[in-house]
Design a protein around this motif. Structure first.
Motif, PDB file in Angstrom:
ATOM      1  N   THR A   1       7.718   9.918  -1.870  1.00 58.80           N
ATOM      2  CA  THR A   1       8.743  10.346  -2.377  1.00 58.80           C
ATOM      3  C   THR A   1      10.112   9.601  -2.299  1.00 58.80           C
ATOM      4  OG1 THR A   1       9.555  11.183  -0.178  1.00 58.80           O
ATOM      5  CG2 THR A   1       8.108  12.562  -1.138  1.00 58.80           C
ATOM      6  N   LEU A   2      11.193   9.976  -2.978  1.00 56.26           N
ATOM      7  CA  LEU A   2      12.244   9.312  -3.049  1.00 56.26           C
ATOM      8  C   LEU A   2      12.826   9.020  -1.866  1.00 56.26           C
ATOM      9  CD1 LEU A   2      14.532   7.876  -4.682  1.00 56.26           C
ATOM     10  CD2 LEU A   2      15.726   9.936  -5.010  1.00 56.26           C
ATOM     11  N   ASP A   3      12.827  10.151  -0.754  1.00 56.58           N
ATOM     12  CA  ASP A   3      13.306   9.751   0.363  1.00 56.58           C
ATOM     13  C   ASP A   3      12.450   8.960   1.316  1.00 56.58           C
ATOM     14  OD1 ASP A   3      15.045  10.807   2.877  1.00 56.58           O
ATOM     15  OD2 ASP A   3      13.217  11.664   3.534  1.00 56.58           O
ATOM     16  N   GLN A   4      11.037   8.837   1.048  1.00 60.13           N
ATOM     17  CA  GLN A   4      10.455   7.886   1.947  1.00 60.13           C
ATOM     18  C   GLN A   4      10.561   6.618   1.385  1.00 60.13           C
ATOM     19  OE1 GLN A   4       6.790   9.775   0.633  1.00 60.13           O
ATOM     20  NE2 GLN A   4       6.475  10.681   2.731  1.00 60.13           N
ATOM     21  N   ALA A   5      10.843   6.338   0.065  1.00 61.30           N
ATOM     22  CA  ALA A   5      10.830   5.306  -0.580  1.00 61.30           C
ATOM     23  C   ALA A   5      12.356   4.544  -0.135  1.00 61.30           C
ATOM     24  CB  ALA A   5      10.962   5.186  -2.051  1.00 61.30           C
ATOM     25  N   SER A   6      13.070   5.289  -0.122  1.00 62.18           N
ATOM     26  CA  SER A   6      14.479   4.986   0.366  1.00 62.18           C
ATOM     27  C   SER A   6      14.863   4.491   1.714  1.00 62.18           C
ATOM     28  CB  SER A   6      15.736   6.062   0.014  1.00 62.18           C
ATOM     29  OG  SER A   6      15.667   6.367  -1.402  1.00 62.18           O
ATOM     30  N   ARG A   7      14.036   5.487   2.769  1.00 65.84           N
ATOM     31  CA  ARG A   7      14.130   4.997   3.927  1.00 65.84           C
ATOM     32  C   ARG A   7      13.276   3.902   4.263  1.00 65.84           C
ATOM     33  NH1 ARG A   7      11.381   9.104   7.182  1.00 65.84           N
ATOM     34  NH2 ARG A   7      10.967  10.128   5.062  1.00 65.84           N
ATOM     35  N   LEU A   8      12.264   3.495   3.674  1.00 64.36           N
ATOM     36  CA  LEU A   8      11.233   2.236   3.889  1.00 64.36           C
ATOM     37  C   LEU A   8      12.465   0.932   3.188  1.00 64.36           C
ATOM     38  CD1 LEU A   8       8.636   0.840   4.447  1.00 64.36           C
ATOM     39  CD2 LEU A   8       8.135   1.089   1.702  1.00 64.36           C
ATOM     40  N   HIS A   9      12.836   1.052   2.397  1.00 63.09           N
ATOM     41  CA  HIS A   9      13.838   0.144   1.681  1.00 63.09           C
ATOM     42  C   HIS A   9      15.079  -0.108   2.694  1.00 63.09           C
ATOM     43  CE1 HIS A   9      17.398  -1.315  -0.558  1.00 63.09           C
ATOM     44  NE2 HIS A   9      16.508  -2.244  -0.962  1.00 63.09           N
ATOM     45  N   VAL A  10      15.572   0.912   3.184  1.00 64.02           N
ATOM     46  CA  VAL A  10      16.717   0.727   4.266  1.00 64.02           C
ATOM     47  C   VAL A  10      16.245  -0.040   5.412  1.00 64.02           C
ATOM     48  CG1 VAL A  10      18.255   1.897   5.928  1.00 64.02           C
ATOM     49  CG2 VAL A  10      18.177   2.590   3.315  1.00 64.02           C
ATOM     50  N   ASN A  11      14.889   0.348   5.687  1.00 62.66           N
ATOM     51  CA  ASN A  11      14.346  -0.329   7.049  1.00 62.66           C
ATOM     52  C   ASN A  11      13.972  -1.888   6.782  1.00 62.66           C
ATOM     53  OD1 ASN A  11      14.500   1.703   9.066  1.00 62.66           O
ATOM     54  ND2 ASN A  11      12.884   2.623   8.005  1.00 62.66           N
ATOM     55  N   ILE A  12      13.614  -2.195   5.726  1.00 61.02           N
ATOM     56  CA  ILE A  12      13.103  -3.497   5.305  1.00 61.02           C
ATOM     57  C   ILE A  12      14.606  -4.159   5.113  1.00 61.02           C
ATOM     58  CG2 ILE A  12      11.932  -5.029   3.644  1.00 61.02           C
ATOM     59  CD1 ILE A  12      10.046  -2.682   3.255  1.00 61.02           C
TER      60      ILE A  12
ATOM     61  N   LYS B   1       0.968  -1.218  -0.085  1.00 62.71           N
ATOM     62  CA  LYS B   1       0.004  -0.016   0.063  1.00 62.71           C
ATOM     63  C   LYS B   1       0.901   1.233   0.045  1.00 62.71           C
ATOM     64  CE  LYS B   1      -3.864  -2.325   2.481  1.00 62.71           C
ATOM     65  NZ  LYS B   1      -4.549  -2.378   3.807  1.00 62.71           N
ATOM     66  N   LEU B   2       1.834   1.189   0.690  1.00 62.70           N
ATOM     67  CA  LEU B   2       2.691   2.358   0.869  1.00 62.70           C
ATOM     68  C   LEU B   2       3.468   2.538  -0.516  1.00 62.70           C
ATOM     69  CD1 LEU B   2       4.397   1.732   4.250  1.00 62.70           C
ATOM     70  CD2 LEU B   2       2.891   3.519   3.724  1.00 62.70           C
ATOM     71  N   LEU B   3       3.990   1.152  -1.094  1.00 60.38           N
ATOM     72  CA  LEU B   3       4.600   1.487  -2.271  1.00 60.38           C
ATOM     73  C   LEU B   3       3.803   1.893  -3.593  1.00 60.38           C
ATOM     74  CD1 LEU B   3       6.873  -1.590  -2.138  1.00 60.38           C
ATOM     75  CD2 LEU B   3       7.529   0.878  -1.735  1.00 60.38           C
ATOM     76  N   GLY B   4       2.528   1.749  -3.269  1.00 56.39           N
ATOM     77  CA  GLY B   4       1.591   2.073  -4.231  1.00 56.39           C
ATOM     78  C   GLY B   4       1.263   3.585  -3.974  1.00 56.39           C
ATOM     79  N   HIS B   5       1.509   4.074  -3.219  1.00 55.16           N
ATOM     80  CA  HIS B   5       1.063   5.600  -3.004  1.00 55.16           C
ATOM     81  C   HIS B   5       1.544   6.470  -4.016  1.00 55.16           C
ATOM     82  CE1 HIS B   5      -0.190   9.392  -1.262  1.00 55.16           C
ATOM     83  NE2 HIS B   5      -1.022   8.751  -0.525  1.00 55.16           N
ATOM     84  N   PRO B   6       1.010   6.924  -4.946  1.00 54.99           N
ATOM     85  CA  PRO B   6       1.417   8.053  -5.874  1.00 54.99           C
ATOM     86  C   PRO B   6       2.392   9.064  -5.453  1.00 54.99           C
ATOM     87  CG  PRO B   6      -0.883   8.417  -5.821  1.00 54.99           C
ATOM     88  CD  PRO B   6      -0.588   7.204  -4.827  1.00 54.99           C
ATOM     89  N   ALA B   7       2.196   9.458  -4.433  1.00 53.75           N
ATOM     90  CA  ALA B   7       2.763  10.636  -3.599  1.00 53.75           C
ATOM     91  C   ALA B   7       3.971  10.262  -3.062  1.00 53.75           C
ATOM     92  CB  ALA B   7       1.885  11.708  -2.783  1.00 53.75           C
TER      93      ALA B   7
END
Length: 95
Positions: free
Chosen positions: A25-36, A17-23
């Motif tokens: 940001t690169l920072d949010q996606a990067s932080r999510l990836h780092v945490n996972i 759901k988070l990854l599918g959100h159109p808004a």
């Protein structure tokens, strides 16, 4: 281990759901990836410790399954980082 299994199951419904959100940001996606990715590393260490200590193979398999679920989510997050970074680059080049 049961808590980790519950955590990854929850993440399996939330992360897409988070990854599918159109808004996103690169920072949010990067932080999510780092945490996972940190979850994958934590499970890798746990699996190594279980194997080193001769723990029953069923526990090692359970940890491996959980680790693989985290790894799949990490791959999805990495793809989103690449997608968003490409979009960010396209926007910058148009400016």
């Amino acid at each position: 281990m049961i808590e980790e299994d519950e955590r990854v199951k929850m993440a399996a419904t939330t992360v897409p759901k988070l990854l599918g959100h159109p808004a996103m940001t690169l920072d949010q996606a990067s932080r999510l990836h780092v945490n996972i990715a940190a979850c994958v590393e934590r499970l890798d260490a746990l699996i190594a410790a279980l194997e080193l200590n001769g723990v029953d193979r069923a526990w090692v398999q359970m940890a491996t399954t959980i680790r693989n679920h985290w790894a799949a989510l990490a791959e999805d997050a990495a793809r989103k980082v690449l997608l968003v970074s490409g979009d960010t680059l396209k926007t910058a080049l148009r400016s």
